[in-house]
Design a protein around this motif. Structure first.
Motif, PDB file in Angstrom:
ATOM      1  N   GLU A   6       0.713  -1.087  -0.075  1.00 32.46           N
ATOM      2  CA  GLU A   6      -0.119   0.272   0.209  1.00 32.46           C
ATOM      3  C   GLU A   6       1.160   1.827  -0.265  1.00 32.46           C
ATOM      4  O   GLU A   6       2.040   1.132   0.319  1.00 32.46           O
ATOM      5  CB  GLU A   6      -1.284  -0.297   0.763  1.00 32.46           C
ATOM      6  N   CYS A  22      -2.685   0.380  -4.662  1.00 33.55           N
ATOM      7  CA  CYS A  22      -2.505  -1.031  -3.386  1.00 33.55           C
ATOM      8  C   CYS A  22      -1.939  -2.396  -4.885  1.00 33.55           C
ATOM      9  O   CYS A  22      -2.868  -1.371  -5.835  1.00 33.55           O
ATOM     10  CB  CYS A  22      -3.386  -1.794  -2.587  1.00 33.55           C
ATOM     11  N   TRP A  36     -10.709  -2.595   0.945  1.00 38.29           N
ATOM     12  CA  TRP A  36      -9.646  -2.006   1.550  1.00 38.29           C
ATOM     13  C   TRP A  36     -10.374  -2.017   2.910  1.00 38.29           C
ATOM     14  O   TRP A  36     -11.588  -1.872   2.917  1.00 38.29           O
ATOM     15  CB  TRP A  36     -10.554  -0.428   1.398  1.00 38.29           C
ATOM     16  N   ARG A  38     -10.107  -1.290   7.446  1.00 35.35           N
ATOM     17  CA  ARG A  38      -9.189  -0.092   8.151  1.00 35.35           C
ATOM     18  C   ARG A  38      -9.707  -0.823   9.063  1.00 35.35           C
ATOM     19  O   ARG A  38     -10.504  -1.109  10.150  1.00 35.35           O
ATOM     20  CB  ARG A  38      -9.719   1.304   8.031  1.00 35.35           C
ATOM     21  N   ARG A  45     -11.318  -5.017  12.754  1.00 38.61           N
ATOM     22  CA  ARG A  45     -11.332  -4.061  11.796  1.00 38.61           C
ATOM     23  C   ARG A  45     -12.617  -4.255  10.984  1.00 38.61           C
ATOM     24  O   ARG A  45     -12.864  -5.272  11.002  1.00 38.61           O
ATOM     25  CB  ARG A  45      -9.867  -4.906  10.999  1.00 38.61           C
ATOM     26  N   TYR A  93      -5.187   1.490   7.141  1.00 39.72           N
ATOM     27  CA  TYR A  93      -5.852   1.080   5.946  1.00 39.72           C
ATOM     28  C   TYR A  93      -5.275  -0.127   5.601  1.00 39.72           C
ATOM     29  O   TYR A  93      -4.369   0.423   5.123  1.00 39.72           O
ATOM     30  CB  TYR A  93      -6.158   2.222   5.400  1.00 39.72           C
ATOM     31  N   TYR A  94      -5.817  -1.245   5.918  1.00 41.44           N
ATOM     32  CA  TYR A  94      -5.284  -2.001   4.827  1.00 41.44           C
ATOM     33  C   TYR A  94      -6.130  -2.983   3.254  1.00 41.44           C
ATOM     34  O   TYR A  94      -7.075  -3.034   3.555  1.00 41.44           O
ATOM     35  CB  TYR A  94      -5.466  -3.588   6.019  1.00 41.44           C
ATOM     36  N   CYS A  95      -5.520  -3.189   2.247  1.00 44.44           N
ATOM     37  CA  CYS A  95      -5.789  -3.542   1.259  1.00 44.44           C
ATOM     38  C   CYS A  95      -5.761  -4.996   1.773  1.00 44.44           C
ATOM     39  O   CYS A  95      -4.400  -5.643   1.969  1.00 44.44           O
ATOM     40  CB  CYS A  95      -4.367  -3.174   0.506  1.00 44.44           C
ATOM     41  N   ASN A  96      -6.276  -5.717   0.763  1.00 41.93           N
ATOM     42  CA  ASN A  96      -7.045  -6.762   1.037  1.00 41.93           C
ATOM     43  C   ASN A  96      -7.392  -7.126  -0.810  1.00 41.93           C
ATOM     44  O   ASN A  96      -7.873  -6.824  -1.286  1.00 41.93           O
ATOM     45  CB  ASN A  96      -8.044  -7.036   1.724  1.00 41.93           C
ATOM     46  N   TRP A 113      -3.172  -9.605   2.589  1.00 41.35           N
ATOM     47  CA  TRP A 113      -3.417  -8.743   3.506  1.00 41.35           C
ATOM     48  C   TRP A 113      -1.909  -7.819   2.690  1.00 41.35           C
ATOM     49  O   TRP A 113      -0.485  -8.457   3.290  1.00 41.35           O
ATOM     50  CB  TRP A 113      -3.833  -9.178   4.398  1.00 41.35           C
ATOM     51  N   GLN A 115       0.272  -4.625   4.319  1.00 38.30           N
ATOM     52  CA  GLN A 115       0.664  -4.043   5.474  1.00 38.30           C
ATOM     53  C   GLN A 115       0.351  -3.030   6.229  1.00 38.30           C
ATOM     54  O   GLN A 115       0.493  -3.273   7.228  1.00 38.30           O
ATOM     55  CB  GLN A 115       2.418  -3.960   5.200  1.00 38.30           C
ATOM     56  N   GLY A 116      -0.055  -2.294   5.785  1.00 40.12           N
ATOM     57  CA  GLY A 116      -1.267  -0.974   6.533  1.00 40.12           C
ATOM     58  C   GLY A 116      -0.262   0.038   6.028  1.00 40.12           C
ATOM     59  O   GLY A 116       0.311  -0.123   5.774  1.00 40.12           O
TER      60      GLY A 116
END
Length: 123
Positions: A6, A22, A36, A38, A45, A93-96, A113, A115-116
């Protein structure tokens, strides 16, 4: 090995905008969907937005009308345009991604996932 990286987080004032990106890399066969999530301190989460490879989107009620998710299937990238930011948007915020990867047994789908990235909205 698949990696989701990200970028784009940071500090912004109330009402401002940020764009998160991302990029997925590795032995990717295809992308089913990306999204996304968070997590704020002390909270679980939560989903922010998702998008399928066909372009169908889903948003949390709290961000509808303010955030927009987009995906480039060819590049395995997903972006989140965040406008009219509020203090309650502050979170990591995390990408998935649900990605099919090439294995000796053929393509297999897994959830990955990033790393945020920290987003902080100051008032």
């Amino acid at each position: 090995q698949v990696q989701l990286v990200e970028s784009g987080g940071g500090l912004v004032q109330v009402g401002g905008s940020l764009r998160l990106s991302c990029a997925a890399s590795g032995n990717i066969f295809s992308t089913a969907d990306m999204g996304w999530y968070r997590q704020a301190p002390g909270n679980q989460r939560e989903l922010v937005a998702t998008i399928t490879s066909g372009g169908s989107t889903n948003y949390a009620d709290s961000v509808k009308g303010r955030f927009a998710i987009s995906m480039d299937n060819a590049k395995n990238t997903v972006a989140l345009q965040m406008n009219s930011l509020k203090p309650e948007d502050t979170a990591v915020y995390y990408c998935n991604g649900h990605l099919s990867v090439i294995t000796p047994w053929g393509p297999r789908e897994y959830s990955y996932w990033g790393q945020g990235t920290q987003v902080t909205v100051s008032s």
